[in-house]
Write an enzyme that holds these catalytic residues in place. Structure first.
Site, PDB file in Angstrom:
ATOM      1  CG  ASP A   1       2.593 -21.349 -13.149  1.00 32.88           C
ATOM      2  OD1 ASP A   1       1.589 -22.030 -13.428  1.00 32.88           O
ATOM      3  OD2 ASP A   1       2.629 -20.540 -12.214  1.00 32.88           O
TER       4      ASP A   1
ATOM      5  CG  ASP B   1      11.403 -11.485 -22.865  1.00 36.68           C
ATOM      6  OD1 ASP B   1      11.458 -10.872 -23.945  1.00 36.68           O
ATOM      7  OD2 ASP B   1      11.507 -10.930 -21.758  1.00 36.68           O
TER       8      ASP B   1
ATOM      9  CG  HIS C   1       9.267 -13.032 -18.524  1.00 36.59           C
ATOM     10  ND1 HIS C   1       8.637 -13.266 -17.328  1.00 36.59           N
ATOM     11  CD2 HIS C   1      10.020 -14.119 -18.776  1.00 36.59           C
ATOM     12  CE1 HIS C   1       8.993 -14.468 -16.885  1.00 36.59           C
ATOM     13  NE2 HIS C   1       9.828 -14.998 -17.745  1.00 36.59           N
TER      14      HIS C   1
ATOM     15  N   GLY D   1      15.258 -14.633 -15.695  1.00 34.08           N
ATOM     16  CA  GLY D   1      14.502 -14.699 -16.946  1.00 34.08           C
ATOM     17  C   GLY D   1      13.908 -13.379 -17.388  1.00 34.08           C
TER      18      GLY D   1
ATOM     19  CG  HIS E   1       7.380 -19.655 -15.555  1.00 29.98           C
ATOM     20  ND1 HIS E   1       6.580 -20.227 -16.515  1.00 29.98           N
ATOM     21  CD2 HIS E   1       8.053 -18.654 -16.178  1.00 29.98           C
ATOM     22  CE1 HIS E   1       6.762 -19.602 -17.664  1.00 29.98           C
ATOM     23  NE2 HIS E   1       7.651 -18.647 -17.483  1.00 29.98           N
TER      24      HIS E   1
ATOM     25  NE  ARG F   1       8.294 -16.951 -33.016  1.00 31.78           N
ATOM     26  CZ  ARG F   1       8.197 -15.941 -32.147  1.00 31.78           C
ATOM     27  NH1 ARG F   1       9.286 -15.283 -31.776  1.00 31.78           N
ATOM     28  NH2 ARG F   1       7.046 -15.580 -31.659  1.00 31.78           N
TER      29      ARG F   1
ATOM     30  CG  ASP G   1      13.234 -15.979 -20.316  1.00 31.27           C
ATOM     31  OD1 ASP G   1      13.694 -16.946 -19.681  1.00 31.27           O
ATOM     32  OD2 ASP G   1      12.163 -15.415 -20.019  1.00 31.27           O
TER      33      ASP G   1
END
Length: 143
Positions: A87, A97, A94, A62, A15, A103, A67
């Site tokens: 962060d 995402d 997002h 990202g 981030h 996951r 991402d």
């Protein structure tokens, strides 16, 4: 997840507030990272390549699909390690995402580090430069 080769495919993501930290971390671990295939989202990939002198294949930013590109790489068994300096104190537009990426990495047994301490343990492991086959754990979740 199939067997990981000794040369790992590693994604480097951060981030905005964490980009200086991942560049500093990559510099400290340059010799180790140079032995592996590196990917990075947008700005992070460029900053790591320039700041640490590493060859990094750059994906999209990202929030602009990077991402999701990483998630697709994981789903296609084309990524072994995800170093993602997050962060935790700043809301991200997002976040959905990022959650999806986390996951799929968890489901597919991708090694994941979200801070420098964990990333240090990953690159210090003898397993980083060895072949590895994750053990498929049985769960109640249908795939």
């Amino acid at each position: 997840m199939t067997r990981m080769s000794a040369r790992k495919r590693i994604a480097l993501v951060a981030h905005d507030a964490m980009k200086p930290a991942i560049v500093a971390w990559a510099k400290r671990n340059r010799e180790i990272l140079a032995r592996h295939e590196l990917f990075g989202t947008g700005t992070t990939g460029g900053r790591v390549a320039e700041g640490a002198g590493l060859d990094v294949t750059r994906l999209k930013s990202g929030p602009l699909g990077g991402d999701q590109q990483l998630g697709a790489m994981i789903a296609d068994d084309k990524l072994d390690v995800l170093i993602f300096f997050t962060d935790p104190l700043t809301a991200m537009p997002h976040d959905v995402d990022v959650k999806a990426l986390t996951r799929i990495a968890t489901l597919e047994q991708v090694v994941m580090a979200c801070n420098a301490a964990t990333a240090d343990f990953v690159v210090a492991s003898d397993m980083l430069d060895s072949e590895y086959t994750p053990i498929e754990e049985e769960t109640d979740h249908a795939r």
